[in-house]
Structures are given as structure tokens and as C-alpha cells.
Design a protein around this motif. Sequence first.
Motif, PDB file in Angstrom:
ATOM      1  N   UNK A 138      12.033  18.360  -1.276  1.00  0.00           N
ATOM      2  CA  UNK A 138      12.646  17.827  -0.496  1.00  0.00           C
ATOM      3  C   UNK A 138      12.981  18.021   0.665  1.00  0.00           C
ATOM      4  N   UNK A 139      12.508  19.077   1.453  1.00  0.00           N
ATOM      5  CA  UNK A 139      11.876  19.624   2.924  1.00  0.00           C
ATOM      6  C   UNK A 139      11.066  18.727   3.691  1.00  0.00           C
ATOM      7  N   UNK A 140      10.168  18.003   2.758  1.00  0.00           N
ATOM      8  CA  UNK A 140       9.024  17.283   3.107  1.00  0.00           C
ATOM      9  C   UNK A 140       9.755  15.971   3.293  1.00  0.00           C
ATOM     10  N   UNK A 141      10.026  15.173   2.374  1.00  0.00           N
ATOM     11  CA  UNK A 141      10.588  14.046   1.623  1.00  0.00           C
ATOM     12  C   UNK A 141      11.729  14.015   3.052  1.00  0.00           C
ATOM     13  N   UNK A 142      12.247  14.894   3.387  1.00  0.00           N
ATOM     14  CA  UNK A 142      13.202  14.725   4.692  1.00  0.00           C
ATOM     15  C   UNK A 142      12.930  14.479   5.724  1.00  0.00           C
ATOM     16  N   UNK A 143      12.068  15.332   5.928  1.00  0.00           N
ATOM     17  CA  UNK A 143      11.604  14.991   7.015  1.00  0.00           C
ATOM     18  C   UNK A 143      10.765  14.421   7.908  1.00  0.00           C
ATOM     19  N   UNK A 144       9.945  13.819   6.520  1.00  0.00           N
ATOM     20  CA  UNK A 144       9.268  12.526   7.420  1.00  0.00           C
ATOM     21  C   UNK A 144      10.247  11.524   7.014  1.00  0.00           C
ATOM     22  N   UNK A 196       0.550  -1.232   0.576  1.00  0.00           N
ATOM     23  CA  UNK A 196       0.010  -0.084   0.428  1.00  0.00           C
ATOM     24  C   UNK A 196       0.784   1.337  -0.042  1.00  0.00           C
ATOM     25  N   UNK A 197       0.374   1.871  -0.185  1.00  0.00           N
ATOM     26  CA  UNK A 197       1.130   3.308  -0.906  1.00  0.00           C
ATOM     27  C   UNK A 197       0.853   4.099   0.149  1.00  0.00           C
ATOM     28  N   UNK A 198       1.599   4.735   0.800  1.00  0.00           N
ATOM     29  CA  UNK A 198       1.399   5.866   1.774  1.00  0.00           C
ATOM     30  C   UNK A 198       2.562   7.435   1.888  1.00  0.00           C
ATOM     31  N   UNK A 199       2.812   7.987   2.354  1.00  0.00           N
ATOM     32  CA  UNK A 199       2.744   9.372   2.639  1.00  0.00           C
ATOM     33  C   UNK A 199       4.799   8.748   2.728  1.00  0.00           C
ATOM     34  N   UNK A 200       4.450   7.760   3.925  1.00  0.00           N
ATOM     35  CA  UNK A 200       6.474   7.558   4.042  1.00  0.00           C
ATOM     36  C   UNK A 200       7.189   6.777   2.659  1.00  0.00           C
ATOM     37  N   UNK A 201       6.100   6.288   1.789  1.00  0.00           N
ATOM     38  CA  UNK A 201       6.642   5.415   0.629  1.00  0.00           C
ATOM     39  C   UNK A 201       7.079   6.075  -0.067  1.00  0.00           C
ATOM     40  N   UNK A 202       5.887   7.459  -0.567  1.00  0.00           N
ATOM     41  CA  UNK A 202       6.591   8.581  -1.310  1.00  0.00           C
ATOM     42  C   UNK A 202       7.418   9.444  -0.617  1.00  0.00           C
ATOM     43  N   UNK A 203       7.517  10.218   0.654  1.00  0.00           N
ATOM     44  CA  UNK A 203       8.595  10.319   0.917  1.00  0.00           C
ATOM     45  C   UNK A 203      10.043   9.930   0.300  1.00  0.00           C
ATOM     46  N   UNK A 204      10.466   9.046   0.772  1.00  0.00           N
ATOM     47  CA  UNK A 204      11.421   7.873   0.331  1.00  0.00           C
ATOM     48  C   UNK A 204      11.224   7.814  -0.978  1.00  0.00           C
ATOM     49  N   UNK A 205      10.286   7.119  -1.339  1.00  0.00           N
ATOM     50  CA  UNK A 205      10.603   7.665  -3.020  1.00  0.00           C
ATOM     51  C   UNK A 205      11.061   9.035  -3.715  1.00  0.00           C
ATOM     52  N   UNK A 206      10.263   9.807  -3.090  1.00  0.00           N
ATOM     53  CA  UNK A 206      11.097  11.464  -3.327  1.00  0.00           C
ATOM     54  C   UNK A 206      12.772  11.437  -3.128  1.00  0.00           C
ATOM     55  N   UNK A 207      12.977  11.267  -1.968  1.00  0.00           N
ATOM     56  CA  UNK A 207      14.271  11.720  -0.974  1.00  0.00           C
ATOM     57  C   UNK A 207      14.952  10.076  -2.366  1.00  0.00           C
TER      58      UNK A 207
END
Length: 333
Positions: free
Chosen positions: A59-65, A1-12
Amino acid sequence: MINSDTIAIYISNIAGLCRLTKFPGTLASIASLAASFLSYYFLGKAIYIFLFFIFLILGFWSINKVHRKSGRGDFQWIGIDEWIGMWLANFFLFEFDFTLTQAVVFSLMSFFVFRIIDIVKFIPPLQFINKDKNQKALPVLLDDIIAGCYAYLIVLMILNLFGFSDMYNLRYLYSSILILLPAMIANLVPPLLKMRYWNNPIHERLFGKNKTWRGFLGAIVFGTLTYLILVKYDLIAPAGNLSFAIFIGFLFSFGAIGGDLLKSFFKRKIGIRAGESWAPWDQIDYILGMMILTYPFYRYSFSQIIFLLALGGAISALVHRFGYIIKINSAKQ
């Protein structure tokens, strides 16, 4: 399941790209080099800048996550910071009218300059930022943003040598130092004043005990006087009559000391003790304040802003290091 943590890792980690190699920063920089060049060539300056801020926010959002899930630090597999730094370094492409071949060659040069600075970290304040092994999202990004700014400036100076411009030379350096001088004097004066009067803190809870009325008023007086001297001897652009010159000098000085106070306020807010180093803000706070207040009159270009921040920040770091050696300052910065 795709969640915000997965998206953050994907971006970062740039869609998993940074996990494919032992050199994730270099690979992320190469990917950004290609993407930024295509954006420059096909999309134009406005969209290029817009995308930069989108990447910065993501970048800021994903690294924070990522930090909330895995703990703080500049993890090797995080590459969005290198992506952003390289994107900024390539902004020089909009400064000149290049042929396609020239744009490709100088973009590659920008890449190598950026990677050298980012890896070696020999330019202040990069080494101070990287002393903290438990960095938050902002320092992780700032490390590469600063490297990107330096790469941008170095490439502009190299292009000056190739004859693309005669702007970035010793005269430009000299005039930049003169523009910074009133703010630098305002920034340097407070710890040097040894008067008994007005030695009360402006507001100890907000700014710390070291920010006194003596330093605040002294900074404004000496910074303004410095500007007036520069105007009198035609060392800086004239500011009309004396009253207006005093007003502009006040803006330089108040901007510098105001930037320092604002930085101190945020240091207290996030729990950094008085006198403790906070790179790169300790080096550039006075420049940011000065430029914000004087921008309506000087209209600094993007390259000027980056140059003044880099030059003033480097000078500030060296001066504060000297002040630490002779026991005027309590932190090396």
C-alpha cells in the motif's frame, strides 16, 4: 506494456475494483472483509498478521508511485488504505473462540463500525489528518489504520457487553489510565515549567528551539515521581524494591520524552516547523516511546497496545486543545 506504475495503480485501486463504483472505499472494505474472514478461518493468526504487513508495504509503495505520477492526495479511487484498515479491524476475530455464525455476524458489525468511523471521522486525530488535501502516502494509510484500530477496540467493547469477556470494562479503562499516567505527566510537564534555569535548547537544529533541557529533565523527574506515587499506593503493579521502582519510573518518563524528541527530529527532517501540528504523531509519540522502553517488564498485548494508543492519543489531543485555548500550546493538534 506492464510497468511499475501500472502495477502500483492496480494495487492501489484493488485490481480495478475501486473504479467500478461511486463508493470505492466501501467496496474495498467489503472485499477486505471477505478476504480477511477467509484468512482468519482457513489460514490462522500468523499468516493473517504476515499478510497485513505485506498489504501495508504494498500500500505504501503503490500510493507513493501513484503520487509521483498523479500528484499527492487521497484520491477517491485509491482503496488499498480501506483494505488495510478493514483487515486490521477484523483482527478481533483472533481474540475469542467464535462459532462460524458468531464470527460472521461480528465481522459484519466490525465492517459497519469501521465504515462509520472512516466516513464521519469524528474521532481524533482523523479530522486533523484529513485537513491536508495534499497528503503523502503515509497519512493516506494512517487515516484508515487509525479508523481500523478504533473499530477493533469498539468491537471488543461490544463483545464485552455480549459476555465474551469481562476484560474491556471500566476497570480496564481505569488501569490503562494509570499505566499511561507517568508518561502523560512527563509529556505535559515541559510547557508548564517556567524556570529560568536550563532553558537552553537540547539541540535546536535537530529538535527545534522548544525542546529544552529544562523540559527534558523536568519530564523525567515528575514522570518518575508519578510512577513512585502509584506504586506506593498500590495503584499500579509493584516493581520490587525502591531502586527498581525508580528505574521503571525512569523508563516510563524517558520513553515518553524520548518519543517526543524523536518525533521532533523527524519533523525537522521533513520540514515541519516547530509547534506545527503533525497528526497522529503529536498525540501518540510519548505512548510509543513509553511502551517500547517498558515492554520487557509489562509485555503489552496487541489489544493493550491499540487501546493505550487510542486512549492516550485521544487524551493528548483533548489536553493539547485545552492548552491551545489557554495559550500554553501554540498548535491545536
